[in-house]
Write a protein that holds these residues in place. Structure first.
Motif, PDB file in Angstrom:
ATOM      1  N   GLN A   2      -9.249   1.285  -3.947  1.00 50.96           N
ATOM      2  CA  GLN A   2      -8.230   1.780  -2.607  1.00 50.96           C
ATOM      3  C   GLN A   2      -9.906   1.559  -1.234  1.00 50.96           C
ATOM      4  O   GLN A   2      -9.279   1.086  -0.282  1.00 50.96           O
ATOM      5  N   PRO A  31      -0.347   0.126  -6.292  1.00 55.93           N
ATOM      6  CA  PRO A  31      -1.187  -0.121  -5.721  1.00 55.93           C
ATOM      7  C   PRO A  31       0.251   0.314  -4.308  1.00 55.93           C
ATOM      8  O   PRO A  31      -0.509   0.495  -2.781  1.00 55.93           O
ATOM      9  N   PHE A  32       1.408   0.159  -4.555  1.00 53.01           N
ATOM     10  CA  PHE A  32       2.091   1.288  -3.317  1.00 53.01           C
ATOM     11  C   PHE A  32       1.941   2.578  -3.157  1.00 53.01           C
ATOM     12  O   PHE A  32       1.381   3.000  -2.288  1.00 53.01           O
ATOM     13  N   SER A  82     -10.656  -0.685   1.421  1.00 54.75           N
ATOM     14  CA  SER A  82     -10.199  -0.810   2.632  1.00 54.75           C
ATOM     15  C   SER A  82     -11.216  -0.088   3.707  1.00 54.75           C
ATOM     16  O   SER A  82     -11.317  -0.035   4.982  1.00 54.75           O
ATOM     17  N   LEU A  99      -1.684   2.792   4.970  1.00 49.57           N
ATOM     18  CA  LEU A  99      -1.035   1.444   5.263  1.00 49.57           C
ATOM     19  C   LEU A  99      -0.144   1.070   5.314  1.00 49.57           C
ATOM     20  O   LEU A  99       1.065   0.301   5.836  1.00 49.57           O
ATOM     21  N   ARG A 100       1.001   2.165   3.998  1.00 47.67           N
ATOM     22  CA  ARG A 100       2.216   1.809   3.892  1.00 47.67           C
ATOM     23  C   ARG A 100       2.370   3.117   4.640  1.00 47.67           C
ATOM     24  O   ARG A 100       2.304   4.197   4.260  1.00 47.67           O
ATOM     25  N   TRP A 148      -7.792   5.109  -6.275  1.00 46.67           N
ATOM     26  CA  TRP A 148      -7.985   5.459  -5.003  1.00 46.67           C
ATOM     27  C   TRP A 148      -9.219   4.741  -4.773  1.00 46.67           C
ATOM     28  O   TRP A 148      -9.644   4.434  -3.314  1.00 46.67           O
ATOM     29  N   THR A 161      -1.681   3.851  -3.506  1.00 46.08           N
ATOM     30  CA  THR A 161      -2.667   3.664  -2.994  1.00 46.08           C
ATOM     31  C   THR A 161      -3.027   3.595  -1.537  1.00 46.08           C
ATOM     32  O   THR A 161      -3.523   4.309  -1.097  1.00 46.08           O
ATOM     33  N   GLN A 162      -2.085   2.568  -1.271  1.00 46.77           N
ATOM     34  CA  GLN A 162      -1.848   2.033   0.090  1.00 46.77           C
ATOM     35  C   GLN A 162      -1.194   2.931   0.820  1.00 46.77           C
ATOM     36  O   GLN A 162      -1.580   2.596   2.024  1.00 46.77           O
ATOM     37  N   THR A 163      -0.176   4.246   0.335  1.00 42.70           N
ATOM     38  CA  THR A 163       0.628   4.891   0.807  1.00 42.70           C
ATOM     39  C   THR A 163      -0.190   5.913   1.443  1.00 42.70           C
ATOM     40  O   THR A 163      -0.708   6.566   2.639  1.00 42.70           O
ATOM     41  N   ALA A 203      -3.713   5.784   1.318  1.00 42.68           N
ATOM     42  CA  ALA A 203      -4.541   4.934   2.988  1.00 42.68           C
ATOM     43  C   ALA A 203      -4.140   4.613   3.951  1.00 42.68           C
ATOM     44  O   ALA A 203      -5.328   3.684   4.883  1.00 42.68           O
TER      45      ALA A 203
END
Ligand code: NAD
Ligand code: WQD
Length: 341
Positions: free
Chosen positions: A336, A206-207, A340, A215-216, A333, A209-211, A213
């Motif tokens: 994610q 999750p880290f 989003s 988000l991180r 992905w 995919t969020q990066t 995207a």
């Protein structure tokens, strides 16, 4: 029609398992208190399967409410117990919460199962029970020694396994299959259900995919000075749908054959270890999206390398992980991107 009680069935692994159970012809009753999931998961399940599972918003540790609920369901033939708190760091800060939630739930569940004459239990355990296996135990099979837990969370899994073992010993009608998961990742290919991390993710995928995207800002890779080919830690990442299917096989086994032992243990992994750096590189390759990352110091308590010997599950259960890591990362992905939207 046979019904399976799935505790924690709106959670990450639970929701994928509910889909596989229903697609195999089982009816399902989910009990979940929504402490780490949300009710919309039921819509995703319904869209995939075409039917909605029965659902009760309840704490499994609430014995009177569980009794009341199960009086209404006389068709339950097995229980899959996913419901638990699972954040390792939080368990260090709030051990009582973890012992209460993870241990008391199981004790109450076993009591109510006994009262209702339900004799089959599949339990979610973890490769965390093996700690860092020694060189001669890598890949890890089920005979590898259990090592002292590194966190209260890990300890609850060991205690749970012991409770099930002791109860099966005392009560000759209880059968249990204990599944020790390695690292579940990915999402359903429909992208209608997946992992819903709360706040800043602790887990790698999750880290990532969020990066990806945006988000991180960046992924921190915890250490490149381990004794591994590229210096980063190695894990056995298993596709969540493959993992879910193992539960259906386990339930069918309990319903159809007499277990060799009253409690059986299976490692669920792919048999292949991948490093953090390999995961990031492969993710970038299959998605075409960059994951900004830096190498930082080691994370306290991390295991250097662990991956499964899944031959017992392959041979005895007739189950095998089949998804490639590429398709699994792509599914993570796609999920994610769905989140989003
Ligand atoms: P999750 O948090 O997504 O799912 C757990 C579900 O249980 C959630 O929906 C939560 O709301 C519910 N729940 C928690 N306590 C409850 C209670 N007392 N009563 C009713 N519902 C309750 O977690 P997951 O990743 O799907 O994990 C499922 C199981 O697998 C857990 O037992 C976990 O310890 C185990 N496990 C997970 C992993 C992993 O990396 N995800 C690895 C090994 C083992
Ligand atoms: C995987 C790898 C990290 C995040 C934990 C629990 C375990 C089990 C699964 C349930 C490690 C690295 C991670 C990040 C990173 N759960 N990483 N940067 O540690 O194998 O296991 O979840 O039973 O009990 O301990 O999984 O996904 O946290 O980490 O470099 O931001 O990714 O160091 O090598 P782990 P993870």
């Amino acid at each position: 029609m046979a019904r399976i009680l799935v505790t924690g069935g709106t959670g990450y692994i639970g929701s994928h398992t509910v889909v596989e159970l229903m697609q195999s012809g089982f009816e399902v009753l989910i009990v979940d208190n929504l402490s780490n999931s949300n009710i919309q998961v039921l819509d995703g399940i319904e869209k995939i399967v075409g039917r909605r599972p029965d659902f009760a918003q309840l704490d499994v540790a609430d014995l009177p409410k569980m009794r009341e609920l199960l009086e209404k369901y006389t068709d339950i033939v097995a229980v899959i117990h996913f419901a638990a708190s699972k954040a390792v760091g939080e368990s260090v800060e709030k051990p009582l919460l973890y012992y209460r939630n993870n241990v008391l739930s199981l004790v109450n569940l076993l009591e109510v199962m006994k009262e209702r004459g339900i004799t089959n239990l599949v339990f979610s355990s973890s490769c965390t029970v093996y700690g860092q296996p020694s060189k001669e135990h890598l890949p890890v099979d089920e005979t590898a020694p259990i090592q002292p837990a590194l966190s209260p969370y890990g300890n609850t899994k060991q205690i749970n396994e012991e409770i099930i073992r002791d109860e099966a010993h005392a009560d000759s009608s209880l059968n249990a299959i204990i599944l020790r998961y390695f690292n579940p990742i990915g999402a359903h290919p429909s992208a209608l259900i997946g992992e819903l991390p709360n706040g800043v993710p602790n887990n790698l995928l999750p880290f990532v995919t969020q990066t990806a995207a945006g988000l991180r800002k960046e992924l921190k890779i915890f250490g490149n000075d381990y004794n591994t080919p590229d210096g980063s830690c190695i894990r056995d990442y298993i596709n969540v749908v493959d993992l879910a299917k193992a539960h259906v096989v386990a339930v069918n086994r309990m319903l159809k054959v007499e277990l060799r032992d009253r409690v059986e243990y299976f490692n669920l992994g792919t048999g292949r270890g991948l490093s953090v750096i390999e995961i990031v590189d492969t993710f970038e390759k299959v998605t075409g999206v960059k994951v900004p990352h830096t190498i930082v110091g080691r994370r306290e308590g991390d295991i250097e390398k662990v991956w499964a010997d899944p031959r017992k599950a392959n041979e005895v259960l007739g189950w095998k992980a089949t998804a490639t890591v590429e398709e699994t990362l792509l599914s993570a992905w796609n999920w994610q991107r769905h989140l989003s939207e």
